[in-house]
Write an enzyme that holds these catalytic residues in place. Structure first.
Site, PDB file in Angstrom:
ATOM      1  CG  ASP A 187      50.256  61.762 -90.856  1.00 47.88           C
ATOM      2  OD1 ASP A 187      50.088  60.843 -90.136  1.00 47.88           O
ATOM      3  OD2 ASP A 187      49.566  62.554 -90.952  1.00 47.88           O
ATOM      4  CD  GLU A 211      46.491  62.049 -84.778  1.00 48.14           C
ATOM      5  OE1 GLU A 211      46.721  60.299 -85.870  1.00 48.14           O
ATOM      6  OE2 GLU A 211      46.632  62.573 -86.153  1.00 48.14           O
TER       7      GLU A 211
END
Length: 591
Positions: A361, A337
């Site tokens: 994450d 990302e």
């Protein structure tokens, strides 16, 4: 094109310049200190690429301005990126110090009674502080005899910690971050801050649209023979997980093959964009063969790419791992990302340890009560206070399965030069490749799925940028945790079970953000974090101080915190010192 040389460590033996007996009596002892320091660093350290660290010693001992200038001329021609000044005696403080404003520097003053090495150390550090050029102090805890040539354990620890961090600083300088794409789904870390890279890291940002990746794939700007090798390797080593998509979104064999092919091509092309590939020049693509001199990269992916093309999960996971179809090799640093700030934390961890990094994450805090309610299992051991679920579809290195083994047979992640092909194969065997969930990734792709073995020490880090303050670093040392299989399955299926998982238990201190596991999660500054093998938070703290990045959260023992001596003049609380000193001195490469 000439290959860029690796930074070296400069060793500066300084001496009392008074002739007719004083200097002459100290020459051998002083130069032997320099040689012993160089021997230690050469034996114990390697660059992240695996190359042996080289030390450059001044041609003569340094007694004053003339010899200091001669030493600097030599260092400038040898790509010296950090210096260590050593002495067993009194010398002339400001006349002998290293004055380069951006080069990390330390001074080792020998703790002996015959000559006042400690007095020079204090005088030289005072000069550094007064001139605004911070330096690290190294002074043994116990007095040594004048003829003792050994390096005490506490001195060795500081020499190595300083050198590891200093080499990281020097290795990043002049390199680039390849920003492949732009902002992903509004994630702040993918709003790439050029000033941060330039002013704090000495790096440039190379911004490239994702259409460049598309162009390289479509126009076959890659090594076609290598692609066939990569496909054969995947056919031999990839185990595929279940396809959890609805029937209408499942791909047939031909479509799945095309997705795999493009995923491997993405890995090849991103690698070539980062470091170049001379084979591209052989097919007439000289410009593309050069690459972008990137030491780290990020790929936006979502959603402008992934809504129609295979996602970056396979490419990122393979690049970040310590092996591929070419065998065991140096891992790359590629942030999913395009989270450049997590990419910087990955880069720091890789430079300090030489190992692959696990991007994840920081997904869920599971309290003991919640786990018992959902699964009936009562947490114990390292997990007794709760755990954090670290999971992300993207760039977790396959090394994170911890199927490699240390000298005692414990699960770990090793630098690539210590990894056997059997260990690489074990990591691959522990990984399944699951078809991407269509609702998230309409263009398809494969996500790696593995479960990190338990009981492995890790350090979780993250860089954040705070308006008005600048960058800050977060550090949480802890361990991976192994849950019973049925418990893991229940918890994992509540989220996306096609992704890699690490169950993480931070070490608690009972204070501040480490009061409990919930507080660690609550104080984490962003949605992403990085796992680096080992309890290496102290190395991160030293590196951050060199770059003038304050540490806003850590659970490292106070005795291991090692920062420049001038930090002590910025107050009595060591974390407040850090903030005030970083603000006072400003970023290392002030722009």
């Amino acid at each position: 094109m000439k290959k860029i040389s690796l930074p070296k460590i400069g060793i500066r033996p300084v001496i009392d310049g008074r002739r007719m007996g004083v200097r002459e009596s100290l020459e051998e002892q002083t130069m032997n200190m320099a040689k012993a320091t160089a021997a230690l660093l050469t034996e114990k350290l390697r660059h992240a690429c695996g190359a042996t660290v080289e030390c450059v010693i001044s041609d003569t001992c340094i007694a004053g301005m003339a010899e200091a200038a001669a030493c600097e001329e030599k260092f400038s021609s040898q790509n010296v990126g950090l210096t260590i000044t050593v002495t067993p005696c009194w010398c002339y403080g400001s006349e002998t110090i290293d004055m380069d404003p951006t080069r990390p520097k330390a001074i080792w003053g020998f703790n002996g009674t015959e000559r006042p090495g400690a007095v020079y150390l204090a005088a030289a550090l005072a000069a550094h502080s007064q001139k605004g050029i911070p330096a690290f102090s190294i002074y043994g805890h116990d007095v040594q005899d004048a003829d003792d040539t050994s390096i005490p354990a506490d001195v060795e620890e500081k020499l190595l910690r300083f050198a590891r961090a200093g080499l990281a600083v020097a290795s990043m300088k002049g390199k680039s971050y390849l920003s492949l794409g732009g902002v992903s789904m509004g994630i702040a870390g993918s709003i790439v801050d050029h000033n941060f890279f330039e002013s704090w890291l000495g790096m440039k940002v190379q911004a490239v649209d994702m259409t460049e990746l598309r162009r390289r794939i479509d126009q076959k700007i890659y090594d076609e023979a290598e692609l066939e090798m990569a496909l054969a390797w995947a056919d031999k080593n990839f185990r595929y997980g279940e396809d959890e998509n609805n029937k209408q979104y499942q791909r047939n064999a031909e479509q799945s093959r095309a997705v795999l092919r493009e995923s491997l091509l993405m890995a090849m092309c991103i690698r070539d964009m980062m470091q170049g590939n001379s084979k591209l020049a052989d097919i007439g693509r000289v410009e593309e063969s050069l690459g972008y001199n990137a030491i780290a990269a990020g790929f936006q992916g979502q959603r402008h790419w992934t809504d129609q093309y295979p996602n970056g999960d396979t490419a990122e996971a393979i690049l970040n791992s310590s092996f591929d179809w070419n065998g065991v090799r140096k891992p790359f640093v590629v942030a999913t990302e395009n989270d450049s700030l997590n990419g910087v934390a990955m880069l720091m961890g890789h430079q300090l340890t030489g190992t692959a990094q696990v991007f994840a994450d920081v997904r869920t805090y599971w309290s003991p009560e919640a786990i018992e309610r959902v699964t009936g299992h009562k947490l114990d051991g390292l997990a007794e206070h709760g755990i954090i679920h670290l999971i992300n579809s993207g760039s977790a290195a396959l090394d994170g399965s911890c199927k490699q083994r240390d000298s005692e047979g414990n699960p770990t992640m090793k630098p690539h030069w210590e990894i056997s092909q059997q260990e690489a194969d074990a990591c691959l065997a522990a990984t399944e490749w699951c078809p991407a969930i269509h609702e998230y990734f309409r263009g398809g792709g494969y996500s790696s799925r593995f479960l990190t073995e338990g009981g492995v020490p890790f350090t979780m880090t993250r860089v954040n940028i705070i308006k008005g303050l600048g960058p800050v670093l977060q550090i949480a040392e802890g361990w991976s945790v192994e849950l019973p299989k049925d418990v893991h399955d229940i918890l994992n299926k509540r989220t996306n079970s096609t992704w890699p998982t690490t169950w993480f238990a931070p070490r608690l201190t009972g204070k501040g953000p480490f009061t409990d596991v919930y507080s660690v999660m609550a104080n984490w500054g962003a949605n992403h974090g990085v796992l680096t093998i080992g309890h290496v938070g102290a190395d991160f703290i030293t590196l951050a101080s060199m770059l003038r990045i304050p540490v806003c959260m850590h659970n490292v023992e106070e005795t291991k915190v090692y920062r420049p001596s001038a930090w002590a003049a910025h107050g009595m609380d060591i974390e407040g010192q850090d903030y005030r000193a970083c603000q006072n001195y400003g970023p290392l490469y002030k722009r």
